[in-house]
Design a protein around this motif. Structure first.
Motif, PDB file in Angstrom:
ATOM      1  N   ASP A  88       0.802  -1.456   0.034  1.00 20.57           N
ATOM      2  CA  ASP A  88       0.108   0.003  -0.035  1.00 20.57           C
ATOM      3  C   ASP A  88       0.806   1.083   0.022  1.00 20.57           C
ATOM      4  OD1 ASP A  88      -3.112  -0.634   0.048  1.00 20.57           O
ATOM      5  OD2 ASP A  88      -2.553  -1.928   1.712  1.00 20.57           O
ATOM      6  N   GLU A  89       2.073   1.228   0.600  1.00 19.24           N
ATOM      7  CA  GLU A  89       2.963   2.481   0.424  1.00 19.24           C
ATOM      8  C   GLU A  89       3.310   2.750  -0.926  1.00 19.24           C
ATOM      9  OE1 GLU A  89       7.297   1.170   1.673  1.00 19.24           O
ATOM     10  OE2 GLU A  89       5.893  -0.061   2.665  1.00 19.24           O
ATOM     11  N   TYR A  90       2.999   1.943  -1.884  1.00 21.51           N
ATOM     12  CA  TYR A  90       3.413   2.309  -3.159  1.00 21.51           C
ATOM     13  C   TYR A  90       2.266   2.910  -4.044  1.00 21.51           C
ATOM     14  CZ  TYR A  90       7.937  -0.111  -2.475  1.00 21.51           C
ATOM     15  OH  TYR A  90       9.243  -0.539  -2.281  1.00 21.51           O
ATOM     16  N   ARG A  91       0.918   3.016  -3.474  1.00 18.91           N
ATOM     17  CA  ARG A  91      -0.088   3.330  -4.196  1.00 18.91           C
ATOM     18  C   ARG A  91       0.012   4.641  -4.888  1.00 18.91           C
ATOM     19  NH1 ARG A  91      -4.106  -0.225  -4.262  1.00 18.91           N
ATOM     20  NH2 ARG A  91      -4.261  -1.637  -2.540  1.00 18.91           N
ATOM     21  N   GLU A  92       0.731   5.467  -4.465  1.00 20.13           N
ATOM     22  CA  GLU A  92       0.835   6.933  -4.943  1.00 20.13           C
ATOM     23  C   GLU A  92       2.113   6.971  -6.093  1.00 20.13           C
ATOM     24  OE1 GLU A  92      -1.230   9.284  -4.445  1.00 20.13           O
ATOM     25  OE2 GLU A  92      -2.046   7.902  -3.150  1.00 20.13           O
ATOM     26  N   HIS A  93       2.673   5.718  -6.077  1.00 20.17           N
ATOM     27  CA  HIS A  93       4.135   5.817  -6.939  1.00 20.17           C
ATOM     28  C   HIS A  93       4.024   4.695  -8.177  1.00 20.17           C
ATOM     29  CE1 HIS A  93       5.857   8.068  -3.620  1.00 20.17           C
ATOM     30  NE2 HIS A  93       5.448   7.312  -2.922  1.00 20.17           N
ATOM     31  N   LEU A  94       3.262   3.825  -8.252  1.00 15.97           N
ATOM     32  CA  LEU A  94       2.970   2.705  -8.980  1.00 15.97           C
ATOM     33  C   LEU A  94       1.759   2.605  -9.800  1.00 15.97           C
ATOM     34  CD1 LEU A  94       5.504   0.170  -7.323  1.00 15.97           C
ATOM     35  CD2 LEU A  94       6.125   1.756  -9.135  1.00 15.97           C
ATOM     36  N   PRO A  95       1.869   1.996 -10.952  1.00 12.87           N
ATOM     37  CA  PRO A  95       0.316   1.525 -11.392  1.00 12.87           C
ATOM     38  C   PRO A  95      -0.297   0.548 -10.520  1.00 12.87           C
ATOM     39  CG  PRO A  95       2.205   1.540 -13.256  1.00 12.87           C
ATOM     40  CD  PRO A  95       2.867   1.563 -11.926  1.00 12.87           C
ATOM     41  N   VAL A  96      -1.527   0.736 -10.448  1.00 11.36           N
ATOM     42  CA  VAL A  96      -2.217  -0.020  -9.503  1.00 11.36           C
ATOM     43  C   VAL A  96      -2.390  -1.433 -10.021  1.00 11.36           C
ATOM     44  CG1 VAL A  96      -4.550  -0.060 -10.996  1.00 11.36           C
ATOM     45  CG2 VAL A  96      -4.517  -0.437  -8.683  1.00 11.36           C
ATOM     46  N   GLY A  97      -1.990  -2.197 -11.024  1.00  7.04           N
ATOM     47  CA  GLY A  97      -1.781  -3.372 -11.475  1.00  7.04           C
ATOM     48  C   GLY A  97      -0.735  -4.035 -10.633  1.00  7.04           C
ATOM     49  N   LEU A  98       0.568  -3.268 -10.643  1.00  6.27           N
ATOM     50  CA  LEU A  98       1.757  -3.645  -9.641  1.00  6.27           C
ATOM     51  C   LEU A  98       1.166  -3.910  -8.315  1.00  6.27           C
ATOM     52  CD1 LEU A  98       4.413  -1.869 -11.294  1.00  6.27           C
ATOM     53  CD2 LEU A  98       3.679  -4.295 -11.769  1.00  6.27           C
ATOM     54  N   ILE A  99       0.415  -3.132  -7.801  1.00  7.05           N
ATOM     55  CA  ILE A  99       0.000  -3.452  -6.525  1.00  7.05           C
ATOM     56  C   ILE A  99      -0.819  -4.232  -6.299  1.00  7.05           C
ATOM     57  CG2 ILE A  99      -1.270  -1.887  -4.436  1.00  7.05           C
ATOM     58  CD1 ILE A  99       1.545  -0.638  -5.788  1.00  7.05           C
ATOM     59  N   ASP A 100      -1.903  -4.611  -7.081  1.00 10.43           N
ATOM     60  CA  ASP A 100      -2.737  -5.831  -7.168  1.00 10.43           C
ATOM     61  C   ASP A 100      -2.015  -7.116  -7.077  1.00 10.43           C
ATOM     62  OD1 ASP A 100      -5.020  -4.080  -6.987  1.00 10.43           O
ATOM     63  OD2 ASP A 100      -5.562  -4.210  -9.132  1.00 10.43           O
ATOM     64  N   LEU A 101      -0.963  -6.921  -7.969  1.00 16.85           N
ATOM     65  CA  LEU A 101      -0.093  -8.275  -8.132  1.00 16.85           C
ATOM     66  C   LEU A 101       0.692  -8.693  -6.937  1.00 16.85           C
ATOM     67  CD1 LEU A 101       1.125 -10.289 -10.021  1.00 16.85           C
ATOM     68  CD2 LEU A 101       2.882  -8.822 -10.782  1.00 16.85           C
ATOM     69  N   ALA A 102       1.450  -7.979  -6.332  1.00 11.93           N
ATOM     70  CA  ALA A 102       1.808  -7.925  -5.005  1.00 11.93           C
ATOM     71  C   ALA A 102       0.867  -8.462  -4.020  1.00 11.93           C
ATOM     72  CB  ALA A 102       2.531  -6.620  -4.484  1.00 11.93           C
ATOM     73  N   GLU A 103      -0.328  -8.084  -3.839  1.00 12.74           N
ATOM     74  CA  GLU A 103      -1.430  -8.395  -2.843  1.00 12.74           C
ATOM     75  C   GLU A 103      -1.640  -9.690  -3.344  1.00 12.74           C
ATOM     76  OE1 GLU A 103      -5.615  -6.944  -1.131  1.00 12.74           O
ATOM     77  OE2 GLU A 103      -5.208  -6.791  -3.341  1.00 12.74           O
ATOM     78  N   LEU A 104      -2.061  -9.926  -4.796  1.00 13.73           N
ATOM     79  CA  LEU A 104      -2.299 -11.349  -4.998  1.00 13.73           C
ATOM     80  C   LEU A 104      -1.425 -12.587  -4.694  1.00 13.73           C
ATOM     81  CD1 LEU A 104      -4.433 -12.964  -6.704  1.00 13.73           C
ATOM     82  CD2 LEU A 104      -2.931 -12.501  -8.894  1.00 13.73           C
ATOM     83  N   GLU A 105       0.030 -12.051  -5.007  1.00 16.89           N
ATOM     84  CA  GLU A 105       1.035 -12.944  -4.520  1.00 16.89           C
ATOM     85  C   GLU A 105       1.211 -13.388  -3.288  1.00 16.89           C
ATOM     86  OE1 GLU A 105       4.360 -11.985  -8.408  1.00 16.89           O
ATOM     87  OE2 GLU A 105       4.311 -10.924  -6.267  1.00 16.89           O
ATOM     88  N   HIS A 106       1.036 -12.371  -2.578  1.00 17.99           N
ATOM     89  CA  HIS A 106       1.055 -12.436  -0.837  1.00 17.99           C
ATOM     90  C   HIS A 106      -0.099 -13.482  -0.208  1.00 17.99           C
ATOM     91  CE1 HIS A 106       1.613 -11.186   3.198  1.00 17.99           C
ATOM     92  NE2 HIS A 106       0.361 -11.324   3.412  1.00 17.99           N
ATOM     93  N   TYR A 107      -1.119 -13.678  -0.928  1.00 16.87           N
ATOM     94  CA  TYR A 107      -2.127 -14.573  -0.579  1.00 16.87           C
ATOM     95  C   TYR A 107      -2.135 -15.793  -1.036  1.00 16.87           C
ATOM     96  CZ  TYR A 107      -4.082 -10.756   2.337  1.00 16.87           C
ATOM     97  OH  TYR A 107      -4.235  -9.807   3.384  1.00 16.87           O
TER      98      TYR A 107
END
Length: 283
Positions: free
Chosen positions: A89-108
């Motif tokens: 979540d700390e990257y939400r202002e810095h990266l495309p949302v798809g990359l944020i979603d991917l990290a969350e997806l991999e985490h779970y």
């Protein structure tokens, strides 16, 4: 519970699965709202991932929709607990949302299977290799953008090193191993890193060699992300416009077959390591 204007991929997926259960039961959103005792607008907000829902409420929905798949219901109930902020979540202002979603997806994820033809899998990349890739992006990234993407990618790799690491299978075409991004020293270090990672008990690396008859892979990188139950699996595709996520039953079946084919075309892990060593000597 408060509504969210920017639901995460996990929140949206929970809503999607609740919608699928409702539609399988043959209910409109209005009929479902009347049956459960809520407003129709709340049903719509829950199904879009914008409105938080408790585990108890998920079970209420499942009963109303006459879903008898207890493993699926338990998995959906578990997904309601994932609304705390993750490191991504700390990257939400810095990266495309798809990359944020991917990290969350991999985490779970309960397991990961990836297949690539022209790139090294992100979770197996060294810092220097990844930096060389990001510096070659077109249109060019600013230096601060390169650094944000780089630290984000390295943090994603944490799932392979945590106390209970995620089982990971990477099928890589020989072409990707010979690209030589960053020059010889970086490329050799990258190959040695793959060899080191392949020795971990939860990591399997297989290489599809040049000249493999019957190989009909795709130039598009494919990540198959296993959920708690098969219905909650997700496919992530690399595309020029960013990450693309697929979760339809037919789509999941198609890409399971694609990865199955690529894995079947690959050398076994030990022969793959031998080939990687030869490539490193050739560079």
């Amino acid at each position: 519970m408060p509504a969210s204007t920017n639901p995460t991929l996990r929140q949206r997926r929970l809503g999607t699965e609740l919608r699928r259960l409702r539609e399988h039961a043959g209910l409109t959103s209005s009929a479902a709202a009347e049956l459960i005792g809520v407003k129709q607008a709340q049903i719509s907000s829950i199904e879009s991932g914008r409105y938080a829902v408790s585990a108890d409420r998920v079970r209420t929905f499942a009963r109303a929709y006459q879903c008898g798949d207890e493993k699926l219901i338990d998995a959906l109930a578990e997904m309601t607990g994932g609304r705390t902020r993750g490191w991504w979540d700390e990257y939400r202002e810095h990266l495309p949302v798809g990359l944020i979603d991917l990290a969350e997806l991999e985490h779970y994820a309960t397991a990961l299977r990836v297949a690539l033809v022209i790139h090294i899998p992100a979770l197996l990349q060294t810092t220097d290799h990844a930096r060389a890739l990001f510096r070659g992006v077109f249109p060019p990234l600013q230096q601060y953008e390169v650094e944000h993407r780089l630290t984000h990618r390295m943090k994603r790799q944490g799932i392979l090193h945590r106390e209970e690491p995620t089982p990971y299978t990477a099928t890589i075409h020989e072409a990707a191993l010979r690209m030589g991004y960053g020059g010889r020293d970086v490329a050799v270090a990258q190959l040695r890193h793959i060899l080191d990672m392949s020795e971990l008990p939860h990591v399997t690396v297989q290489v599809v060699p040049f000249g493999k008859e019957g190989f009909h892979g795709t130039g598009q990188g494919v990540d198959y992300v296993a959920g708690a139950v098969r219905k909650l699996d997700t496919v992530q595709l690399d595309a020029h416009h960013g990450c693309e996520f697929l979760d339809g039953e037919a789509q999941l079946g198609k890409y399971r077959a694609v990865i199955d084919h690529m894995e079947a075309s690959a050398l076994d892990p030990e022969d793959s390591r031998d080939l990687i060593r030869r490539i490193a000597r050739d560079l």
